[in-house]
Design a protein around this motif. Structure first.
Motif, PDB file in Angstrom:
ATOM      1  N   VAL A   1       2.989   1.887  -3.206  1.00  0.00           N
ATOM      2  CA  VAL A   1       1.862   2.233  -4.488  1.00  0.00           C
ATOM      3  C   VAL A   1       1.528   3.834  -4.233  1.00  0.00           C
ATOM      4  O   VAL A   1       1.713   4.624  -5.205  1.00  0.00           O
ATOM      5  N   ALA A   2       1.204   4.100  -3.128  1.00  0.00           N
ATOM      6  CA  ALA A   2       1.032   5.518  -2.729  1.00  0.00           C
ATOM      7  C   ALA A   2       2.044   6.394  -3.091  1.00  0.00           C
ATOM      8  O   ALA A   2       1.793   7.581  -3.520  1.00  0.00           O
ATOM      9  N   GLN A   3       3.313   5.833  -2.802  1.00  0.00           N
ATOM     10  CA  GLN A   3       4.686   6.846  -3.275  1.00  0.00           C
ATOM     11  C   GLN A   3       5.007   6.722  -4.735  1.00  0.00           C
ATOM     12  O   GLN A   3       5.819   7.462  -4.916  1.00  0.00           O
ATOM     13  N   GLY A   4       4.065   5.970  -5.565  1.00  0.00           N
ATOM     14  CA  GLY A   4       4.387   6.262  -6.887  1.00  0.00           C
ATOM     15  C   GLY A   4       5.368   4.964  -7.501  1.00  0.00           C
ATOM     16  O   GLY A   4       5.696   5.128  -8.635  1.00  0.00           O
ATOM     17  N   VAL A   5       5.390   3.775  -7.019  1.00  0.00           N
ATOM     18  CA  VAL A   5       6.141   2.846  -7.420  1.00  0.00           C
ATOM     19  C   VAL A   5       5.345   2.300  -8.629  1.00  0.00           C
ATOM     20  O   VAL A   5       4.254   1.568  -8.348  1.00  0.00           O
ATOM     21  N   PRO A   6       5.944   2.220  -9.713  1.00  0.00           N
ATOM     22  CA  PRO A   6       4.926   1.690 -10.741  1.00  0.00           C
ATOM     23  C   PRO A   6       5.167  -0.083 -10.874  1.00  0.00           C
ATOM     24  O   PRO A   6       5.703  -0.389 -11.925  1.00  0.00           O
ATOM     25  N   PHE A   7       4.417  -0.551  -9.882  1.00  0.00           N
ATOM     26  CA  PHE A   7       4.407  -2.017 -10.207  1.00  0.00           C
ATOM     27  C   PHE A   7       3.727  -2.546 -11.307  1.00  0.00           C
ATOM     28  O   PHE A   7       2.788  -1.775 -11.914  1.00  0.00           O
TER      29      PHE A   7
ATOM     30  N   GLN B   1      12.923   8.845  -2.683  1.00  0.00           N
ATOM     31  CA  GLN B   1      12.388   9.899  -3.002  1.00  0.00           C
ATOM     32  C   GLN B   1      11.836  10.496  -1.505  1.00  0.00           C
ATOM     33  O   GLN B   1      11.619  11.645  -1.271  1.00  0.00           O
TER      34      GLN B   1
ATOM     35  N   ASP C   1       1.044  -1.307  -0.202  1.00  0.00           N
ATOM     36  CA  ASP C   1       0.042   0.021   0.055  1.00  0.00           C
ATOM     37  C   ASP C   1       0.942   1.278   0.020  1.00  0.00           C
ATOM     38  O   ASP C   1       0.556   2.346  -0.755  1.00  0.00           O
ATOM     39  N   GLN C   2       1.908   1.088   0.901  1.00  0.00           N
ATOM     40  CA  GLN C   2       2.863   2.421   0.961  1.00  0.00           C
ATOM     41  C   GLN C   2       3.508   2.591  -0.168  1.00  0.00           C
ATOM     42  O   GLN C   2       3.584   3.774  -0.828  1.00  0.00           O
TER      43      GLN C   2
ATOM     44  N   LEU D   1      14.014   3.719  -5.375  1.00  0.00           N
ATOM     45  CA  LEU D   1      13.754   4.973  -5.588  1.00  0.00           C
ATOM     46  C   LEU D   1      12.629   5.662  -4.881  1.00  0.00           C
ATOM     47  O   LEU D   1      12.523   6.731  -4.501  1.00  0.00           O
TER      48      LEU D   1
ATOM     49  N   GLN E   1      12.914   0.140  -8.218  1.00  0.00           N
ATOM     50  CA  GLN E   1      11.743   0.891  -7.877  1.00  0.00           C
ATOM     51  C   GLN E   1      11.430   1.226  -6.668  1.00  0.00           C
ATOM     52  O   GLN E   1      11.057   2.284  -6.218  1.00  0.00           O
TER      53      GLN E   1
END
Lengths: 640, 258
Positions: free
Chosen positions: A130-136, A174, A127-128, A170, A167
């Protein structure tokens, strides 16, 4: 045997322990958090996530990395993925199953309470991130995709092409960058920890060397977190990055932190075989390749025909034959040993006969070249760059290599080492993987420790120090430790011998690989314990470091790291010698079943071995933490 | 099959520090197998230098798998050398021939001061990310991951941009020493995703302006794309420019209302 080790496992049933801990821990109120300073060493997944989160909470954080940028940490090279018990596939996954798989994968040598917590917070990590923008990777409906990994019968691995570690790192970097930009974290880059300062029994700070100027400086704090990775480079040839080292953990060990299970090292089955004698490192080919690649060797030893000329019935798909229910996805330790046996039996392939095939012919026929390219394209490209062979046409050649270390600094449930105020997170600690780590679990553990465990547990310690003074860098101990570090570097620079640090590292690595690698014997380990100290003596007399101690000197940096590997190497062999059983990545030839599988001795060795430094690297003290299983029962680990 | 290269001449840049002048030093490699990587060739040379009592050549490198972005060599005038889509550490000697002269230099850009020999200071990249290259999502409050569906093409395009390894080859290759490809890759990664929308325009504005304070300006040479070891498309610069322009227009509108 003594049991001075208190794991501080919370009360209650296993599934409630983490909740109980959080309900009862001591907190620091938001206005008081800024009164505390925390040092975080290392900015990989565990370090960056811990530093960012602690700063978000309001603590003053100083973060240290020996790289030029936090984004370079070796977490970045993880390829395959990260596990989480999301059960998005509906294939029967659950927190309990992830917990159980991890315990079983670790060959019943990990602490139950830590592993359960890891499985619990795994879902928060996804969840965390994805919220930070990891492009899974996604499916066409926009939902997250999953793949399978070794040692599991469910699909619970989230991935971003073959660059999941990149990813995720990063993502964490970030968050750290945001805190640096806002002043929550002070970053010290190109700064290497050279010692830990312990005053009145608690961690008071660290001494670092500025790699650009050679200057030593002291830094004090209320708590110190080491997130400095593993020691796989003890073998010299490994899949670790060139600079990965044990120095931070080892310096802490020398100052009193116990080092747990150093003999638990993971040899990853799918790496590109060594091609020449001056090779600097080995490259991993992700375990995910075993989803579609089939491992085989010729049935007849010495068969050196081109692979496509060897007919199906003359090939031995040995993993499918020996482990039908897991097949090519058998766990790492088991797959590695099977490959070693095939090569030792003379069935190895390639110019040096030092590999086995990982063949995509069947997958390309079944799925088409395009689908295979979409799944593994970047790995295939990397393989071709390194070997000059095209794996779409010719099977890959692979062989096991040192990849990860399950052992590390002993920590309690709160991730604190035996030095109060000194924490270890990520690969640097020993906590979650027992004697063998399952694939896609290292990223999970690093982020779990940094995002979801340390930020909770650290307040339990810090709250005691509210409004009490702690020693700052003017305390004479800091100057003393700085002087010791200075003397050490001067010593390296003044030996004036003939051999470079790299030469010694390579020789040391060979000894450790030969006697404390995939298969260990009492005689071999005894031999290593003779050869390592002898080589160490030579190192002290015959080392050559050119250039001075002032300013940038990569040869000098290397000398310090190699020296620590010498002492660690002795401890690895000692630990392997004393653990008279086989479990996970620790395989003692004397202790195996008739079928050649690891034979555990649960009556005598169901414990963590935590070593105390005595000043003599050949005579450390062995302490024991018994592993008490409330939920799982010992089983023979079978993947047949 | 393995071949051996003979008689390579290396011209290597040596420089003591940021404020001293440097020069090329010539070394000969008599023999090396083509299975060796480029950096392993330098390792061997360094071993020899140490044996001869000289200081080893300083260069940045770490993972040797083409992903950490630490290695940074200008080889025969090309950032990361002759093989497309390949970082220096993944370059192997089979790309060279016997008798070749190979010129090895550091990245050359005013925003990347030389630290020593082949090592440069790229921390200006970190300053750009610190200015806005993130999504503000404090730990702990995230909703379930599948509550934010991301169409596959969008996710794939974000991933294409997110592959940037931060090596700085784009800057080294650019005649202007511009960092537009690096900055645009990061902005595009985050600005394409639904999670990145809340800070989309402030991100573009803050990162572009920080970039401008360190680096030269883009004049569409396209050298960056050609040098990028991850082959990131120059299209991301167009996307960045569009978002930056929108951000400025929005700001103007807001100012006119106050």
């Amino acid at each position: 045997m003594s049991s001075i080790l208190d794991s501080k496992t919370p009360e209650g049933p296993l599934a409630d322990k983490w909740q109980n801990f959080k309900a009862n821990e001591k907190l620091v109120n938001p206005a008081n958090k800024r009164k505390f300073k925390v040092i975080v060493v290392g900015t990989g997944l565990a370090g960056a996530s811990a530093a960012a989160t602690l700063a978000e909470l309001g603590y003053q954080v100083d973060a240290f990395t020996f790289h030029d940028s936090p984004r370079r940490a070796h977490s970045i090279a993880a390829q395959g993925g990260i596990n989480a018990a999301k059960n998005y596939r509906g294939d029967g996954d659950s927190v309990h199953r992830l917990f159980y798989d991890t315990i079983k994968g670790g060959d019943f040598r990990s602490r139950e309470s830590n592993v359960h917590r890891l499985a619990e917070v795994s879902v928060n990590i996804i969840d965390q991130m994805v919220a930070q923008g990891v492009p899974f990777a996604r499916e066409y409906g926009g939902m997250l995709d999953n793949r399978s990994f070794g040692g599991a019968q469910v699909s619970r691995t989230f991935y971003a092409r073959g660059q999941t570690g990149q990813q995720l790192l990063l993502g964490a970097y970030q968050q750290l960058a945001r805190q640096i930009g806002q002043g929550g974290v002070r970053l010290f880059n190109r700064s290497e920890l050279v010692d830990v300062v312990v005053i009145e029994g608690r961690a008071a700070g660290i001494v670092v060397r500025d790699l650009m100027t050679g200057e030593l400086s002291s830094h004090s704090a209320h708590a110190v977190v080491l997130a400095t990775g593993g020691y796989g480079n003890a073998f010299f040839l490994s899949t670790n990055a060139m600079a990965c080292n044990v120095t931070a953990a080892w310096r802490a060990h020398k100052r009193g932190a116990f080092f747990a299970n150093p003999c638990y090292t993971q040899i990853h089955p799918t790496c590109i075989p060594q091609s020449d004698d001056f090779q600097s490192k080995l490259t991993l080919m992700s375990e995910s390749l075993r989803n579609d690649g089939r491992v085989w060797v010729p049935k007849v030893a010495g068969d050196n025909r081109e692979p496509h000329l060897i007919p199906e019935d003359e090939r031995d798909y040995y993993l499918e034959r020996l482990y039908p229910s897991f097949g090519n996805l058998a766990p790492r330790d088991i797959s590695s040993r099977a490959a070693k046996r095939a090569v030792d039996a003379g069935q190895g392939v390639g110019p040096k006969q030092n590999g086995v095939y990982l063949d995509f012919g069947e997958a390309i026929g079944r799925l088409g070249r395009d689908t295979v390219a979409e799944r593994y394209g970047n790995l295939f490209d990397m393989y071709e760059r390194i070997t000059g062979e095209n794996p779409y046409d010719v099977p890959m050649r692979i062989y096991p290599a040192s990849h990860y270390t399950m052992g590390g600094l002993w920590v309690d449930y709160e991730l604190m080492t035996t030095i109060p105020g000194l924490y270890a997170a990520g690969e640097a600690n020993f906590s979650d993987h027992g004697a063998n780590r399952l694939g896609a679990s290292a990223l999970m553990q690093g982020l779990s420790d940094g995002y979801f465990v340390l930020p909770y547990t650290i307040s339990n310690y810090l709250s005691e120090w509210l409004n009490k003074s702690v020693p700052d860098t003017s305390h004479p101990e800091f100057a003393k430790v700085e002087n010791e570090a200075r003397d050490r570097y001067n010593r390296f620079a003044s030996v004036g011998g003939t051999r470079s640090p790299d030469w010694f590292h390579r020789e040391l690595g060979k000894i450790i690989w030969d006697y404390c690698g995939m298969e260990r014997t009492e005689a071999g380990l005894e031999k290593a314990l003779g050869e390592i100290p002898a080589l160490y003596e030579e190192f002290k007399k015959d080392l050559r470091v050119t250039g001075g101690t002032d300013g940038l000197n990569q040869t000098l940096e290397k000398a310090g790291r190699v020296e620590d590997f010498f002492e660690l190497g002795m401890l690895m062999c000692r630990d392997a010698l004393d653990r008279k059983e086989s479990c996970g990545g620790h395989f003692r030839a004397e202790y195996q079943t008739e079928e050649g599988e690891a034979l555990r001795d649960d009556d005598n060795f169901a414990h963590v071995a935590a070593w105390e430094n005595t000043g003599d690297p050949m005579a450390p003290n062995r302490h024991v933490e018994d592993l008490v299983y409330e939920e799982v029962h010992f089983q023979t680990r079978s993947y047949k | 099959m393995t071949n051996t290269l003979k008689n390579l001449t290396l011209k290597v840049w040596r420089q003591d520090g940021p404020n001293t002048s440097g020069s090329f030093e010539t070394h000969t490699i008599e023999e090396i197998t083509d299975e060796a990587s480029f950096l392993e060739m330098i390792d061997i040379l360094n071993e020899r230098l140490i044996e001869d009592g000289e200081e080893a050549i300083v260069f940045d490198h770490d993972c040797r798998e083409g992903i950490c972005g630490t290695c940074s060599l200008m080889i025969n005038g090309q950032a990361h050398g002759p093989e497309r889509g390949t970082a220096t550490c993944q370059l192997h000697m089979r790309k060279f021939s016997s008798g070749d002269t190979i010129v090895i230099e550091p990245w050359r850009a005013s925003a990347f001061p030389i630290i020593r020999d082949l090592m440069v200071d790229r921390s200006s990249f970190d300053r750009i990310v610190e200015a806005g290259g993130y999504i503000t999502a404090a730990t702990g409050g995230a909703p379930d991951a599948n509550l934010i569906p991301v169409p596959k093409p969008v996710s794939d395009a974000a991933m294409d941009a997110a592959q940037c390894i931060g090596c700085g080859a784009c800057v080294a290759a650019c005649p202007n020493g511009a960092a537009n490809l690096f900055t645009a890759a990061k902005i595009t990664h985050l600005n394409l995703l639904p999670q990145g929308q809340a800070e989309r325009y402030s991100r573009a504005e803050d990162m572009v302006e920080t970039m401008d304070s360190y680096f030269g300006s883009c004049t569409n040479h396209g050298e960056c794309e050609a040098a990028c070891p991850k082959e990131i498309s120059i299209d991301v610069i167009a996307l960045m420019n569009a978002d930056y322009r929108k951000a400025k227009v929005q700001n103007r509108k807001q100012l006119s209302r106050t």
